[in-house]
Design a protein around this motif. Sequence first.
Motif, PDB file in Angstrom:
ATOM      1  N   THR A 134       0.862  -1.176   0.000  1.00  0.00           N
ATOM      2  CA  THR A 134       0.000   0.000   0.000  1.00  0.00           C
ATOM      3  C   THR A 134       0.901   1.230   0.000  1.00  0.00           C
ATOM      4  OG1 THR A 134      -0.121  -0.028   2.420  1.00  0.00           O
ATOM      5  CG2 THR A 134      -1.895  -1.142   1.202  1.00  0.00           C
TER       6      THR A 134
ATOM      7  N   GLU B  73      -8.380   6.659  -0.150  1.00  0.00           N
ATOM      8  CA  GLU B  73      -9.087   5.729  -1.038  1.00  0.00           C
ATOM      9  C   GLU B  73      -8.162   5.181  -2.126  1.00  0.00           C
ATOM     10  OE1 GLU B  73     -12.077   8.887   0.318  1.00  0.00           O
ATOM     11  OE2 GLU B  73      -9.994   8.796  -0.366  1.00  0.00           O
ATOM     12  N   TYR B  74      -7.111   5.930  -2.464  1.00  0.00           N
ATOM     13  CA  TYR B  74      -6.129   5.491  -3.449  1.00  0.00           C
ATOM     14  C   TYR B  74      -4.985   4.720  -2.795  1.00  0.00           C
ATOM     15  CZ  TYR B  74      -7.837   8.105  -7.543  1.00  0.00           C
ATOM     16  OH  TYR B  74      -8.555   8.553  -8.612  1.00  0.00           O
TER      17      TYR B  74
ATOM     18  N   SER C   8      -4.955   0.640  -1.123  1.00  0.00           N
ATOM     19  CA  SER C   8      -5.322  -0.387  -2.093  1.00  0.00           C
ATOM     20  C   SER C   8      -4.061  -1.179  -2.404  1.00  0.00           C
ATOM     21  CB  SER C   8      -5.902   0.244  -3.362  1.00  0.00           C
ATOM     22  OG  SER C   8      -4.948   1.103  -3.975  1.00  0.00           O
TER      23      SER C   8
ATOM     24  N   GLY D  38      -3.240   2.025  -7.591  1.00  0.00           N
ATOM     25  CA  GLY D  38      -3.790   0.794  -7.056  1.00  0.00           C
ATOM     26  C   GLY D  38      -4.300  -0.129  -8.144  1.00  0.00           C
TER      27      GLY D  38
ATOM     28  N   TYR E  18      -8.801  -3.187  -5.088  1.00  0.00           N
ATOM     29  CA  TYR E  18      -9.470  -2.351  -4.093  1.00  0.00           C
ATOM     30  C   TYR E  18     -10.465  -3.186  -3.292  1.00  0.00           C
ATOM     31  CZ  TYR E  18      -7.724   1.763  -6.595  1.00  0.00           C
ATOM     32  OH  TYR E  18      -6.919   2.719  -7.181  1.00  0.00           O
TER      33      TYR E  18
ATOM     34  N   SER F 244     -11.605   0.164   2.660  1.00  0.00           N
ATOM     35  CA  SER F 244     -10.258   0.173   2.108  1.00  0.00           C
ATOM     36  C   SER F 244      -9.531  -1.060   2.619  1.00  0.00           C
ATOM     37  CB  SER F 244      -9.525   1.460   2.506  1.00  0.00           C
ATOM     38  OG  SER F 244     -10.100   2.590   1.883  1.00  0.00           O
TER      39      SER F 244
ATOM     40  N   ARG G 110      -9.173  -5.746   5.802  1.00  0.00           N
ATOM     41  CA  ARG G 110     -10.137  -4.739   5.379  1.00  0.00           C
ATOM     42  C   ARG G 110     -10.252  -3.694   6.477  1.00  0.00           C
ATOM     43  NH1 ARG G 110     -16.415  -5.648   3.542  1.00  0.00           N
ATOM     44  NH2 ARG G 110     -16.763  -5.555   5.789  1.00  0.00           N
TER      45      ARG G 110
ATOM     46  N   TYR H 194     -15.620   0.388  -5.463  1.00  0.00           N
ATOM     47  CA  TYR H 194     -14.177   0.500  -5.260  1.00  0.00           C
ATOM     48  C   TYR H 194     -13.807   1.915  -4.823  1.00  0.00           C
ATOM     49  CZ  TYR H 194     -13.788  -3.936  -7.842  1.00  0.00           C
ATOM     50  OH  TYR H 194     -13.896  -5.231  -8.266  1.00  0.00           O
TER      51      TYR H 194
ATOM     52  N   TRP I 274     -11.525   3.981  -5.855  1.00  0.00           N
ATOM     53  CA  TRP I 274     -11.281   4.981  -6.905  1.00  0.00           C
ATOM     54  C   TRP I 274     -12.586   5.511  -7.487  1.00  0.00           C
ATOM     55  CZ3 TRP I 274     -12.969   4.599 -11.927  1.00  0.00           C
ATOM     56  CH2 TRP I 274     -13.334   3.349 -12.393  1.00  0.00           C
TER      57      TRP I 274
ATOM     58  N   TYR J  44      -9.440  -1.655 -11.552  1.00  0.00           N
ATOM     59  CA  TYR J  44      -8.800  -0.347 -11.474  1.00  0.00           C
ATOM     60  C   TYR J  44      -9.120   0.446 -12.743  1.00  0.00           C
ATOM     61  CZ  TYR J  44      -5.373  -2.777 -14.399  1.00  0.00           C
ATOM     62  OH  TYR J  44      -4.768  -3.497 -15.401  1.00  0.00           O
TER      63      TYR J  44
END
Length: 510
Positions: A9, A20-21, A24, A44, A47, A62, A87, A385, A387, A446
């Motif tokens: 990560t 959020e990015y 992942s 990422g 996700y 996430s 998670r 997800y 993203w 992605y």
Amino acid sequence: MKHELFVYTRIPDDSFCPPEYGNSVHIAVSENGGTAVPLNKNEGILYAEADISQKNEIIGKSLSEPVVISLPVGNGASPEYVILARRIEHDGSEECGTESKRLLWLTKDFISFEECGLVDAAEHPRLSGLKDITTGEFARDGKEQGPHPETDVLSVMDAASVSSIEISAELYKTILQYYVPEEEQNTVHPKEWPLDSFPLASGFADPVIFLWNDMYYYIATNDNTGDVGFFVREAKQLPDLFLPETPQHLILDKNAEKGLIQTFWAPEFHVIGGRVYLLFAVSGDTFDPQCHMMRLKENGSITCADDWEDPVRVRKKDGTFLGEKGITLDMTHFSNAGQSYLVWSYRENCMSEGDTGSMLYIASTDPGQPWRLTSDPVLLSRPLYGWENVAGTINNEGPYPLLTEDAIYITYSGGSACNWTYAIGLLCIGRDEDPLDAARWKKNPYPVLSSADLDGIYGPGHNSFFQDRSGDTYIAYHGEVTPYDSPRSTMLHRIRFRENGEPVLGMSQK
């Protein structure tokens, strides 16, 4: 020679790596201990899927502490790998009640992934023979595989938790060619391409280019007029669509008597049943965009407002309006195996309590009366997800089809439509499969085109496709010249296809 694959990560920041990015699964590879090469431009690849509340709201999730391991191989079978991760909540905090569970993905090549969801990893049948699942320590044949120690190899990528395995030279080459192809050394456009500067048309979003009767037409959401009215440009040559002197023809204007007042959004030209239609969304005196379409009269001119029939609102097969409980927009069309289909975005309680986020639906339609569905709407995709669910938006919108010999692809957009997080995702199904069977569609985990793919263009999204007279395929999309608060503007470039027919939308020069 040693080849390694890393999963990790990234450390979130306040600029181009929100939680959020960063939270992942990212993947990198290295050869013989050299500097690791980040795949997917250090964005990422996997996700965590969001949960859905009892109120049908999306609860973003996430992940953290990804671990990669190789599974036992027997009887000459191909190697298989598993990626596990904790998670966590969307904001990065710990999630209660899932301490013994892990997100699980299976893969043979780190290109295609089988997403298994949140499982009790210690009891998963594919992980027999491994131990200490919940601690991240995995033992097999006396070898420990787990979190990789801190190393300079990944420091350049702001990696947080890191895990690694050794892979074959063949797999290393396959992975590198897929994610970092040699073609990326080339430019996005051929040298003779005359439209190589962004923006081509400032303040025009959701662009569509349409080749009809040997003429090119350009239409888009016109932010310059406050999203009121649809204006069309016509030219014999593609570059001439964007000349300053090319006239704009108003083909649909504000009309209070007909309920056409605001949010003239996402117009698309399509040939349905041999006739030209314009598909679009529009609202009345309150914000409530709904899918409409209007048909060009026989032998009519696309640029002449009087040559278009009155708009009609799209209805379900029982005759009721498509969006009686929420908003509908971004409708598109494709035909396959003699059947016509409509795809659109639907959202309930937009930006208020009970917001479902915008979702993609599909239904069949009669090409003789395409404004009326012939099947019930089928849910294709939600923004589950990270993203897709970022920057205060929860988006699956702007679908557009691309049909190849073997597959139906539908691109769509997620993230914020007005900043750098806007990006394009991809759905796919075989042409011999039923598009109304949602389980048959495959969703890329992605984005396939994002800010990371383009120099000086932020938030590419809400795209369309077209072919020029030579048969080359192009993508048209809108983006911005700065990460935030600049006009949504039109750009386009050619795309290429992999040997398996899969489209490649980004041709980075980085």
